[in-house]
Write an enzyme that holds these catalytic residues in place. Structure first.
Site, PDB file in Angstrom:
ATOM      1  N   CYS A  50      16.868  12.020   9.114  1.00 53.17           N
ATOM      2  CA  CYS A  50      17.659  10.986   9.790  1.00 53.17           C
ATOM      3  C   CYS A  50      17.642  11.184  11.306  1.00 53.17           C
ATOM      4  O   CYS A  50      17.371  10.252  12.063  1.00 53.17           O
ATOM      5  CB  CYS A  50      19.085  11.031   9.253  1.00 53.17           C
ATOM      6  SG  CYS A  50      20.174   9.870  10.048  1.00 53.17           S
ATOM      7  N   CYS A  55      16.584   7.448  10.760  1.00 54.79           N
ATOM      8  CA  CYS A  55      17.585   6.477  11.228  1.00 54.79           C
ATOM      9  C   CYS A  55      17.723   6.420  12.752  1.00 54.79           C
ATOM     10  O   CYS A  55      17.695   5.344  13.345  1.00 54.79           O
ATOM     11  CB  CYS A  55      18.962   6.808  10.674  1.00 54.79           C
ATOM     12  SG  CYS A  55      19.005   7.691   9.111  1.00 54.79           S
ATOM     13  N   LYS A  58      14.517   5.648  14.978  1.00 50.35           N
ATOM     14  CA  LYS A  58      14.128   4.280  14.606  1.00 50.35           C
ATOM     15  C   LYS A  58      15.071   3.248  15.211  1.00 50.35           C
ATOM     16  O   LYS A  58      14.646   2.232  15.749  1.00 50.35           O
ATOM     17  CB  LYS A  58      14.125   4.166  13.081  1.00 50.35           C
ATOM     18  CG  LYS A  58      14.017   2.767  12.602  1.00 50.35           C
ATOM     19  CD  LYS A  58      14.591   2.599  11.234  1.00 50.35           C
ATOM     20  CE  LYS A  58      16.094   2.513  11.212  1.00 50.35           C
ATOM     21  NZ  LYS A  58      16.603   2.482   9.830  1.00 50.35           N
ATOM     22  N   TYR A 185      11.669  -1.116   3.222  1.00 49.85           N
ATOM     23  CA  TYR A 185      12.436  -1.303   4.459  1.00 49.85           C
ATOM     24  C   TYR A 185      11.826  -0.557   5.642  1.00 49.85           C
ATOM     25  O   TYR A 185      11.866  -1.044   6.771  1.00 49.85           O
ATOM     26  CB  TYR A 185      13.919  -0.988   4.246  1.00 49.85           C
ATOM     27  CG  TYR A 185      14.334   0.456   4.347  1.00 49.85           C
ATOM     28  CD1 TYR A 185      14.773   0.982   5.556  1.00 49.85           C
ATOM     29  CD2 TYR A 185      14.317   1.290   3.241  1.00 49.85           C
ATOM     30  CE1 TYR A 185      15.171   2.307   5.650  1.00 49.85           C
ATOM     31  CE2 TYR A 185      14.718   2.608   3.326  1.00 49.85           C
ATOM     32  CZ  TYR A 185      15.139   3.121   4.538  1.00 49.85           C
ATOM     33  OH  TYR A 185      15.534   4.427   4.635  1.00 49.85           O
ATOM     34  N   GLU A 189      10.760  -2.461   9.035  1.00 54.91           N
ATOM     35  CA  GLU A 189      11.387  -2.083  10.307  1.00 54.91           C
ATOM     36  C   GLU A 189      10.328  -1.681  11.333  1.00 54.91           C
ATOM     37  O   GLU A 189      10.384  -2.095  12.494  1.00 54.91           O
ATOM     38  CB  GLU A 189      12.349  -0.916  10.078  1.00 54.91           C
ATOM     39  CG  GLU A 189      13.605  -1.333   9.346  1.00 54.91           C
ATOM     40  CD  GLU A 189      14.579  -0.185   9.112  1.00 54.91           C
ATOM     41  OE1 GLU A 189      15.767  -0.452   8.961  1.00 54.91           O
ATOM     42  OE2 GLU A 189      14.150   0.978   9.072  1.00 54.91           O
ATOM     43  N   HIS A 449      36.505 -17.165  15.660  1.00 53.96           N
ATOM     44  CA  HIS A 449      35.668 -18.232  16.213  1.00 53.96           C
ATOM     45  C   HIS A 449      35.417 -18.014  17.697  1.00 53.96           C
ATOM     46  O   HIS A 449      36.345 -17.608  18.398  1.00 53.96           O
ATOM     47  CB  HIS A 449      36.377 -19.573  15.991  1.00 53.96           C
ATOM     48  CG  HIS A 449      35.552 -20.742  16.385  1.00 53.96           C
ATOM     49  ND1 HIS A 449      34.439 -21.131  15.655  1.00 53.96           N
ATOM     50  CD2 HIS A 449      35.650 -21.591  17.434  1.00 53.96           C
ATOM     51  CE1 HIS A 449      33.896 -22.176  16.253  1.00 53.96           C
ATOM     52  NE2 HIS A 449      34.613 -22.483  17.332  1.00 53.96           N
ATOM     53  N   GLU A 454      32.116 -15.560  10.858  1.00 53.72           N
ATOM     54  CA  GLU A 454      33.155 -16.433  10.301  1.00 53.72           C
ATOM     55  C   GLU A 454      32.611 -17.299   9.166  1.00 53.72           C
ATOM     56  O   GLU A 454      33.362 -17.765   8.309  1.00 53.72           O
ATOM     57  CB  GLU A 454      33.798 -17.306  11.380  1.00 53.72           C
ATOM     58  CG  GLU A 454      32.896 -18.378  11.955  1.00 53.72           C
ATOM     59  CD  GLU A 454      33.589 -19.249  13.018  1.00 53.72           C
ATOM     60  OE1 GLU A 454      34.750 -19.621  12.808  1.00 53.72           O
ATOM     61  OE2 GLU A 454      32.951 -19.544  14.044  1.00 53.72           O
TER      62      GLU A 454
HETATM   63  P1  FAD Z   1      16.660  15.246   4.943  1.00 53.62           P
HETATM   64  O1  FAD Z   1      17.455  14.624   6.014  1.00 53.62           O
HETATM   65  O2  FAD Z   1      15.255  14.803   4.790  1.00 53.62           O
HETATM   66  O3  FAD Z   1      16.710  16.802   5.189  1.00 53.62           O
HETATM   67  C1  FAD Z   1      15.990  17.701   4.417  1.00 53.62           C
HETATM   68  C2  FAD Z   1      15.667  18.905   5.268  1.00 53.62           C
HETATM   69  O4  FAD Z   1      15.235  19.954   4.421  1.00 53.62           O
HETATM   70  C3  FAD Z   1      14.535  18.674   6.260  1.00 53.62           C
HETATM   71  O5  FAD Z   1      14.995  18.967   7.563  1.00 53.62           O
HETATM   72  C4  FAD Z   1      13.440  19.644   5.816  1.00 53.62           C
HETATM   73  O6  FAD Z   1      12.743  20.209   6.913  1.00 53.62           O
HETATM   74  C5  FAD Z   1      14.244  20.700   5.089  1.00 53.62           C
HETATM   75  N1  FAD Z   1      13.502  21.431   4.061  1.00 53.62           N
HETATM   76  C6  FAD Z   1      12.730  20.925   3.066  1.00 53.62           C
HETATM   77  N2  FAD Z   1      12.288  21.901   2.279  1.00 53.62           N
HETATM   78  C7  FAD Z   1      12.784  23.062   2.781  1.00 53.62           C
HETATM   79  C8  FAD Z   1      12.684  24.426   2.393  1.00 53.62           C
HETATM   80  N3  FAD Z   1      12.014  24.784   1.320  1.00 53.62           N
HETATM   81  N4  FAD Z   1      13.307  25.358   3.151  1.00 53.62           N
HETATM   82  C9  FAD Z   1      14.006  24.999   4.269  1.00 53.62           C
HETATM   83  N5  FAD Z   1      14.138  23.728   4.671  1.00 53.62           N
HETATM   84  C10 FAD Z   1      13.549  22.770   3.923  1.00 53.62           C
HETATM   85  N6  FAD Z   1      18.952   6.162   6.026  1.00 53.62           N
HETATM   86  C11 FAD Z   1      19.998   5.418   6.435  1.00 53.62           C
HETATM   87  O7  FAD Z   1      21.105   5.574   5.908  1.00 53.62           O
HETATM   88  N7  FAD Z   1      19.870   4.489   7.441  1.00 53.62           N
HETATM   89  C12 FAD Z   1      18.691   4.288   8.065  1.00 53.62           C
HETATM   90  O8  FAD Z   1      18.615   3.442   8.965  1.00 53.62           O
HETATM   91  C13 FAD Z   1      17.575   5.060   7.667  1.00 53.62           C
HETATM   92  N8  FAD Z   1      16.384   4.906   8.281  1.00 53.62           N
HETATM   93  C14 FAD Z   1      15.330   5.687   7.913  1.00 53.62           C
HETATM   94  C15 FAD Z   1      14.126   5.514   8.573  1.00 53.62           C
HETATM   95  C16 FAD Z   1      13.041   6.284   8.226  1.00 53.62           C
HETATM   96  C17 FAD Z   1      11.726   6.087   8.963  1.00 53.62           C
HETATM   97  C18 FAD Z   1      13.155   7.257   7.191  1.00 53.62           C
HETATM   98  C19 FAD Z   1      11.977   8.103   6.796  1.00 53.62           C
HETATM   99  C20 FAD Z   1      14.352   7.431   6.524  1.00 53.62           C
HETATM  100  C21 FAD Z   1      15.454   6.642   6.881  1.00 53.62           C
HETATM  101  N9  FAD Z   1      16.682   6.776   6.236  1.00 53.62           N
HETATM  102  C22 FAD Z   1      17.748   6.006   6.617  1.00 53.62           C
HETATM  103  C23 FAD Z   1      16.858   7.705   5.101  1.00 53.62           C
HETATM  104  C24 FAD Z   1      17.561   8.973   5.534  1.00 53.62           C
HETATM  105  O9  FAD Z   1      16.897   9.541   6.641  1.00 53.62           O
HETATM  106  C25 FAD Z   1      17.580   9.954   4.371  1.00 53.62           C
HETATM  107  O10 FAD Z   1      18.129   9.319   3.226  1.00 53.62           O
HETATM  108  C26 FAD Z   1      18.406  11.190   4.698  1.00 53.62           C
HETATM  109  O11 FAD Z   1      17.892  11.854   5.825  1.00 53.62           O
HETATM  110  C27 FAD Z   1      18.420  12.118   3.493  1.00 53.62           C
HETATM  111  O12 FAD Z   1      19.096  13.295   3.826  1.00 53.62           O
HETATM  112  P2  FAD Z   1      18.772  14.634   3.045  1.00 53.62           P
HETATM  113  O13 FAD Z   1      19.774  15.630   3.495  1.00 53.62           O
HETATM  114  O14 FAD Z   1      18.648  14.376   1.602  1.00 53.62           O
HETATM  115  O15 FAD Z   1      17.306  15.060   3.518  1.00 53.62           O
END
Ligand code: FAD
Length: 465
Positions: A50, A55, A58, A185, A189, A449, A454
């Protein structure tokens, strides 16, 4: 203790969190704040998808793209901008990078404040209770898998030449001609953003619609509006191969046409980051697509190992990952005097798509409403209009709104919008929908308004039902 001794005698923890993205950081800092001994491993930048490649960057680029429209519109309001404005892509990238760096620091403080031990390394599970990271072993009562997901490219010949969404934020040089493959999406976007920033964008979708999970009317309306802004949307069109040529990248399409581009983005889905994590060895069940299979409490097939966010199989959105993390924390480390949080209501998660114009949506699509409530039990209210802003701006952009109402209960079960600030508008209505608002409540609400919003409280006569 020296490292060797630590290896022989793993450190004891209440919670080990693998992944420092939205879900992982929230869980780790809240658990530590309640007195738990917590460590978190992150192999990349804190904040995860994110903050770094999702997010936030973007949305910043979406704002940047929006200025192109604003400059054009300003003339209709009497502004003379003189020379045509031009984008300094390098300056935008640097400003974004600086802001993201600031956010990385905030995430670090959020973890350090309550005493979470941060391990800047990839973590793997050695057995069901032991995690290896940073050259050390940790024995944890509970483990949270919050490893998120990554982009997936279909194995089209030449796919290695294509970019994924992670690559788009630091592209160099700025692509004059961009082909976006996919129509979820993220694809839509990115198409809107790069179109606004000045690229000539072609979007290829193998299916007959864009944005498959969205309401049918929303899909066609936004496709028409994006088309007006200059995105060349080609539905039922598949890329069969790509290769590097003299004038850039050459793409072959299924109908024998070809296309040239400076860059190709494959926004063709995401898969969970669960490979080589040691999950199978720990006994954790994965779905066919590699997501951790969890129950309603986000517990995996191994009772003390949990998974939230994109690593499990629910909705892939930041606020959903945060809400899921809080359910786990409340269950494992309850706060005295407070009842634990419930799992989110996945049917009424509001969401926005930051295309130009935006989409905002909450609740069922029309097809879902008919399937869930009965085909004849749904009233549909739609409106479409030219927003006041565009009476002088000279743009032909239109706004669309749709309400779906259960006839038997009068409850508003679907609310959709395509238009400026749709995400901002739908967030407020989502609260009302979560509280069970009926169409009668909407009808009793006085509009503000003159606003576009609205219109949601002034639709009186159903178009259908
Ligand atoms: P992540 O945020 O992906 O975090 C996982 C982390 O784990 C990463 O930093 C990774 O490096 C780390 N990791 C993985 N494996 C290991 C390991 N073995 N050891 C140590 N670290 C590890 N969501 C919205 O709500 N609104 C939006 O507008 C939106 N826009 C998006 C736009 C794009 C281009 C993308 C790709 C996604 C978007 N999302 C949006 C989705 C949102 O980013 C994800 O749903 C959210 O980040 C998920 O959070 P998470 O904690 O599950 O995983």
């Amino acid at each position: 203790m020296d490292k060797k001794a630590t290896k022989q005698q793993p450190e004891e923890l209440d919670l080990f969190v693998i992944g420092g993205g939205s879900g992982g950081v929230r869980a780790a800092r809240m658990a530590a704040g309640r007195g738990a001994r917590v460590a978190l491993a992150e192999m990349g930048e804190l904040g995860g998808t994110c903050v770094n490649v999702g997010c936030i960057p973007k949305k910043l680029y979406s704002y940047a793209a929006g200025y192109a429209e604003a400059f054009e519109e300003a003339a209709g309001y009497g502004w003379d901008l003189g020379q045509a404005p031009r984008l300094d892509w390098g300056r935008l990238k640097a400003a974004r990078a600086q802001e993201i760096h600031r956010l990385n620091g905030i995430y670090q403080s959020l973890l350090e404040g309550p005493g979470v031990e941060i391990i800047r390394d990839r973590a793997t599970m050695v057995d069901a209770h032991t995690v290896a990271a940073g050259g050390r072993h940790w024995r944890a009562k509970h483990v949270l898998i919050a490893t998120g997901g990554r982009p997936f490219k279909p194995p089209v010949p030449g796919h290695e030449l294509a970019l994924v969404s992670d690559d788009m934020f630091d592209l160099d040089p700025f692509p004059k001609r961009l082909v976006v493959v996919g129509a979820g999406y993220i694809a839509c976007e990115m198409a809107s953003i790069f179109n606004g920033l000045g690229a000539q964008v072609t979007l290829l979708q193998r299916g007959a619609h864009m944005l498959g999970a969205f309401d049918e009317d929303v899909r066609s309306f936004v496709a028409a509006e994006m088309g007006k802004t200059g995105v060349d949307i080609r539905l039922s069109t598949q890329i069969t191969s790509m290769r590097r040529g003299n004038g850039g990248l050459n793409l072959m399409l299924d109908r024998g046409q070809d296309l040239q581009a400076d860059a190709v983005l494959m926004a063709t889905g995401r898969v969970a980051n669960t490979d080589d994590l040691g999950l199978e060895a720990a006994g954790v069940k994965l779905s066919d697509r590699g997501a951790v299979v969890v129950d309603a409490q986000f517990r995996s097939s191994v009772p003390h190992i949990f998974a939230v966010g994109d690593a499990s199989s629910r909705l892939h959105l930041t606020p959903v990952a945060l809400a899921e993390a809080m359910v786990v924390v409340d269950m494992l480390f309850p706060e005295a005097g407070r009842s634990p949080r419930q799992a989110p209501d996945y049917d009424f998660v509001p969401t926005a798509v930051f295309t130009h114009p935006n989409i905002g949506t909450c609740g069922y699509t029309e097809a879902q409403a008919r399937a869930q409530l009965g085909n004849d039990n749904v009233s549909v209210y739609c409106t479409e209009f030219k927003p006041l802003r565009h009476t002088l701006s000279g743009r032909s952009e239109r706004t669309f709104m749709k309400l779906l109402v259960a006839k038997d209960s009068d409850r508003v079960v679907g609310l959709h919008m395509v238009g400026a600030d749709a995400g901002e508008i739908v967030q407020g209505f989502a609260v009302a929908m979560q509280a069970g608002a009926t169409k009668a409540h909407f009808d009793r609400t006085i509009g503000i308004h003159p606003t576009a919003a609205e219109e949601f409280v002034t639709m009186r006569v159903p178009n259908v039902g």
